[in-house]
Design an enzyme around this catalytic site. Sequence first.
Site, PDB file in Angstrom:
ATOM      1  N   ASP A  12      -6.942  -3.659  -0.880  1.00 58.42           N
ATOM      2  CA  ASP A  12      -7.006  -5.099  -0.610  1.00 58.42           C
ATOM      3  C   ASP A  12      -5.602  -5.659  -0.354  1.00 58.42           C
ATOM      4  OD1 ASP A  12      -8.127  -7.577  -0.295  1.00 58.42           O
ATOM      5  OD2 ASP A  12      -8.464  -7.937  -2.427  1.00 58.42           O
ATOM      6  N   HIS A  29      -4.242  -4.589   9.047  1.00 53.47           N
ATOM      7  CA  HIS A  29      -5.150  -3.440   8.912  1.00 53.47           C
ATOM      8  C   HIS A  29      -4.501  -2.158   9.467  1.00 53.47           C
ATOM      9  CE1 HIS A  29      -8.163  -6.013   7.338  1.00 53.47           C
ATOM     10  NE2 HIS A  29      -8.435  -6.643   8.476  1.00 53.47           N
ATOM     11  N   LEU A 123      -8.522  18.725  -0.921  1.00 53.06           N
ATOM     12  CA  LEU A 123      -8.845  17.340  -1.291  1.00 53.06           C
ATOM     13  C   LEU A 123     -10.084  16.930  -0.508  1.00 53.06           C
ATOM     14  CD1 LEU A 123      -7.844  14.541  -2.535  1.00 53.06           C
ATOM     15  CD2 LEU A 123      -6.740  14.156  -0.327  1.00 53.06           C
TER      16      LEU A 123
HETATM   17  C1  FPP Z   1      -9.096  -5.670   2.660  1.00 51.10           C
HETATM   18  O1  FPP Z   1      -7.985  -6.472   2.954  1.00 51.10           O
HETATM   19  C2  FPP Z   1      -9.098  -4.532   3.570  1.00 51.10           C
HETATM   20  C3  FPP Z   1     -10.112  -4.246   4.418  1.00 51.10           C
HETATM   21  C4  FPP Z   1     -11.352  -5.024   4.509  1.00 51.10           C
HETATM   22  C5  FPP Z   1     -10.019  -3.122   5.365  1.00 51.10           C
HETATM   23  C6  FPP Z   1      -9.344  -1.912   4.834  1.00 51.10           C
HETATM   24  C7  FPP Z   1      -9.117  -0.998   5.964  1.00 51.10           C
HETATM   25  C8  FPP Z   1      -8.006  -0.252   6.120  1.00 51.10           C
HETATM   26  C9  FPP Z   1      -6.935  -0.167   5.130  1.00 51.10           C
HETATM   27  C10 FPP Z   1      -7.875   0.597   7.317  1.00 51.10           C
HETATM   28  C11 FPP Z   1      -8.629   1.845   7.051  1.00 51.10           C
HETATM   29  C12 FPP Z   1      -8.451   2.806   8.101  1.00 51.10           C
HETATM   30  C13 FPP Z   1      -9.132   3.951   8.128  1.00 51.10           C
HETATM   31  C14 FPP Z   1      -8.816   4.979   9.114  1.00 51.10           C
HETATM   32  C15 FPP Z   1     -10.205   4.241   7.185  1.00 51.10           C
HETATM   33  P1  FPP Z   1      -8.244  -7.973   3.387  1.00 51.10           P
HETATM   34  O2  FPP Z   1      -8.381  -8.026   4.868  1.00 51.10           O
HETATM   35  O3  FPP Z   1      -9.414  -8.536   2.648  1.00 51.10           O
HETATM   36  O4  FPP Z   1      -6.910  -8.632   2.914  1.00 51.10           O
HETATM   37  P2  FPP Z   1      -6.720 -10.108   2.351  1.00 51.10           P
HETATM   38  O5  FPP Z   1      -7.537 -10.221   1.097  1.00 51.10           O
HETATM   39  O6  FPP Z   1      -5.257 -10.199   2.087  1.00 51.10           O
HETATM   40  O7  FPP Z   1      -7.177 -11.039   3.448  1.00 51.10           O
END
Ligand code: FPP
Length: 231
Positions: A12, A29, A123
């Site tokens: 997050d 992201h 893993l």
């Molecule tokens: C939450 O942060 C994150 C997500 C909803 C997406 C997580 C995805 C990735 C880290 C990329 C993954 C890539 C692969 C290849 C699997 P948020 O957008 O809710 O952040 P915020 O709370 O600060 O708005």
Amino acid sequence: MPDSLHVAIIMDGNGRWAHQRNLPRKAGHSAGAQALLNTIEAAGARDIHMLTVYAFSSDNWNRPSKETHALMTLIRTRIRREMHRCQKENIRLSVIGRRDRLPNRLVETICEAEELTRDGALLHLRLAVDYSGRHALEHAARYMSGNGHGSFSHALGKAYHTRESASDVDLLIRTGGEKRLSDFLLWECAYAELYFTDCWWPDFGAQELDLALGEFRRRQRRFGCLPSQCT
Ligand code: FPP
């Protein structure tokens, strides 16, 4: 205390990381995907046999379509780009979650990556995509009532396209400062140690993972027993 751990991560803080830099959320992201690569590399060099990360929750469909589309594309392109490296580095990659609402091209890429990396033994990396813990539990309960045999863990494994039973999480990490489960691995986290950090996901890596593992090793896991009964 198990020698080799199942670590789960709620990644997050991508949006806030981007906002702080005046960047679009999409850039957060992308930076998050890089942080994931760093974390996978670190996990492979530590006593972790399974790493399950929350890449897209079923409730994330409620975000604007521009963002959900960008996330689907990011997940597909990164899996495509990294699957051969996973194979070379002995990492098994699989995806848990619903497949019926994912773009066809993503489902094809997932199947290809799972097949290519199926023998990876260093893993087991599991990406949770269109994942909901409650939906998995409902699905498993329906499977049990239709089949009537086998364990619930096995049914839960079946619910989300895994070859094996649901695996207990030892350590659940959530970045980004919030302290909640957000419908992630509800059954599997029954006895997980919970670790929350203010670090935004794009800033996470080996050092932050070691802090979490250090804290985990200092905890006494009792599983309902008395402290004197714990080894
Ligand atoms: C939450 O942060 C994150 C997500 C909803 C997406 C997580 C995805 C990735 C880290 C990329 C993954 C890539 C692969 C290849 C699997 P948020 O957008 O809710 O952040 P915020 O709370 O600060 O708005």
